[in-house]
Design an enzyme around this catalytic site. Structure first.
Site, PDB file in Angstrom:
ATOM      1  N   ASP A  30       0.864  -1.174   0.000  1.00 20.60           N
ATOM      2  CA  ASP A  30       0.000   0.000   0.000  1.00 20.60           C
ATOM      3  C   ASP A  30       0.915   1.244   0.000  1.00 20.60           C
ATOM      4  O   ASP A  30       2.110   1.134   0.283  1.00 20.60           O
ATOM      5  CB  ASP A  30      -0.865  -0.062   1.270  1.00 20.60           C
ATOM      6  CG  ASP A  30      -1.661   1.191   1.506  1.00 20.60           C
ATOM      7  OD1 ASP A  30      -2.337   1.643   0.570  1.00 20.60           O
ATOM      8  OD2 ASP A  30      -1.616   1.719   2.630  1.00 20.60           O
ATOM      9  N   LEU A  31       0.353   2.392  -0.327  1.00 26.37           N
ATOM     10  CA  LEU A  31       1.181   3.607  -0.355  1.00 26.37           C
ATOM     11  C   LEU A  31       0.958   4.473   0.888  1.00 26.37           C
ATOM     12  O   LEU A  31       1.810   4.528   1.772  1.00 26.37           O
ATOM     13  CB  LEU A  31       0.898   4.407  -1.630  1.00 26.37           C
ATOM     14  CG  LEU A  31       1.668   5.718  -1.776  1.00 26.37           C
ATOM     15  CD1 LEU A  31       3.174   5.498  -1.764  1.00 26.37           C
ATOM     16  CD2 LEU A  31       1.260   6.445  -3.054  1.00 26.37           C
ATOM     17  N   ASP A  32      -0.213   5.120   0.979  1.00 21.26           N
ATOM     18  CA  ASP A  32      -0.451   6.067   2.077  1.00 21.26           C
ATOM     19  C   ASP A  32      -0.576   5.349   3.422  1.00 21.26           C
ATOM     20  O   ASP A  32      -1.345   4.407   3.553  1.00 21.26           O
ATOM     21  CB  ASP A  32      -1.747   6.847   1.800  1.00 21.26           C
ATOM     22  CG  ASP A  32      -1.643   7.648   0.521  1.00 21.26           C
ATOM     23  OD1 ASP A  32      -1.197   8.792   0.583  1.00 21.26           O
ATOM     24  OD2 ASP A  32      -1.987   7.096  -0.553  1.00 21.26           O
ATOM     25  N   ASP A 206      -1.822  -0.658   5.639  1.00 23.15           N
ATOM     26  CA  ASP A 206      -2.435  -0.197   6.894  1.00 23.15           C
ATOM     27  C   ASP A 206      -3.953  -0.055   6.818  1.00 23.15           C
ATOM     28  O   ASP A 206      -4.613   0.023   7.843  1.00 23.15           O
ATOM     29  CB  ASP A 206      -1.856   1.169   7.306  1.00 23.15           C
ATOM     30  CG  ASP A 206      -2.345   2.293   6.404  1.00 23.15           C
ATOM     31  OD1 ASP A 206      -2.261   2.128   5.175  1.00 23.15           O
ATOM     32  OD2 ASP A 206      -2.833   3.316   6.916  1.00 23.15           O
TER      33      ASP A 206
HETATM   34 MG    MG Z   1      -2.909   3.131   3.425  1.00 27.08          MG
END
Ligand code: MG
Length: 257
Positions: A30-32, A206
């Site tokens: 995932d990124l953010d 997350d």
């Molecule tokens: Mg995220």
């Protein structure tokens, strides 16, 4: 072991993972909130030299077996990642770009225009609400107006029910999208293709939507790693922060230097 506040039941929590061996895994990230810090609005997240170095080194060490799987659009991912990651799962898996550059989009996008109108009408009098049109999904961000959370969720559920769209709750954001592939389906699709196939899938993230990714990775013989304190989770392992996630990936690279 962790003790949950709600029930006082003792449940086994996810443990700290060993650094993965890059020669054996396919990495999905995932990124953010995982590779990049969470910002007040999504456009505040931009290119970052340290992250770019890490991704470049991972791409080499993993022989291209790395995909970023995110809620952002393809264009936005290319902007933030400076075009450095070829394989992308965008808009939570609704749009996928394969390692050889093909773009595959989900069907059922024709109702999104009407949904966008309804969400814009709802948000137009409040400048602190942010409507993000991702094409394949519409995000209503209320991080700058947390008191409007319940109203935003109610609006999304009403529009979702009326237009038969999926409602996806996130971190201070609610999204409407066609019912279709999720992050888990994106992982499964990548794992059926070169260069990912035949390696152990590791999914690090997350978000609530990352739970689908964790589950898919674990069903395919790998494992999930949750970043941060959100629980419950199906992920087998956990890292406490974005900094810890970066350190864990750096540690994995040491094995191949
Ligand atoms: Mg995220």
């Amino acid at each position: 072991m962790t003790i949950t506040a709600r029930s006082s039941r003792i449940e086994p929590g996810p443990s700290l993972p060993e650094p993965p061996r890059p020669g054996r895994i396919s990495l999905f990230a995932d990124l953010d909130g995982t590779l990049a810090p969470l910002e007040i609005t999504p456009d505040r997240v931009g290119p970052d030299p340290a992250r770019r170095r890490l991704l470049d080194e991972l791409e080499v060490a993993l022989d291209g077996r790395m995909a970023v799987v995110s809620g952002r659009t393809l264009e936005d991912l290319d902007r933030v990642l400076e075009g450095r990651v070829r394989a992308l799962g965008a808009v939570h898996g609704l749009i996928r770009r394969t390692a050889d550059g093909r773009v595959i989009e989900a069907r059922g996008l024709e109702r999104m225009g009407e949904a966008l109108e309804a969400v814009r009408a709802f948000a137009k009098d409040d400048r602190l609400l942010l409507v993000e049109n991702k094409g394949a999904a519409i995000a209503l961000h209320y991080r700058r107006r947390p008191a409007a959370a319940a109203a935003c969720l109610a609006l999304a559920r009403e529009v979702g029910a009326r237009l038969d769209l999926a409602v996806q709750e996130g971190d201070m954001v609610v999204e409407l999208r066609p019912r279709g592939p999720d992050k888990g389906a994106a992982v499964a699709a990548f794992m059926s293709e070169p260069p990912f196939a035949g390696f152990k899938p590791v999914f690090i993230g997350d978000d609530l939507t990352d739970e689908d990714g964790f589950r898919a990775a674990q069903q395919l013989g790998g494992y999930g790693v949750i970043v941060g304190p959100r629980r419950p989770t199906v992920a087998r392992y956990a890292l406490p922060s974005i900094a810890a996630a970066r350190a864990w990936l750096q540690e994995a690279l040491k094995a191949v230097r």
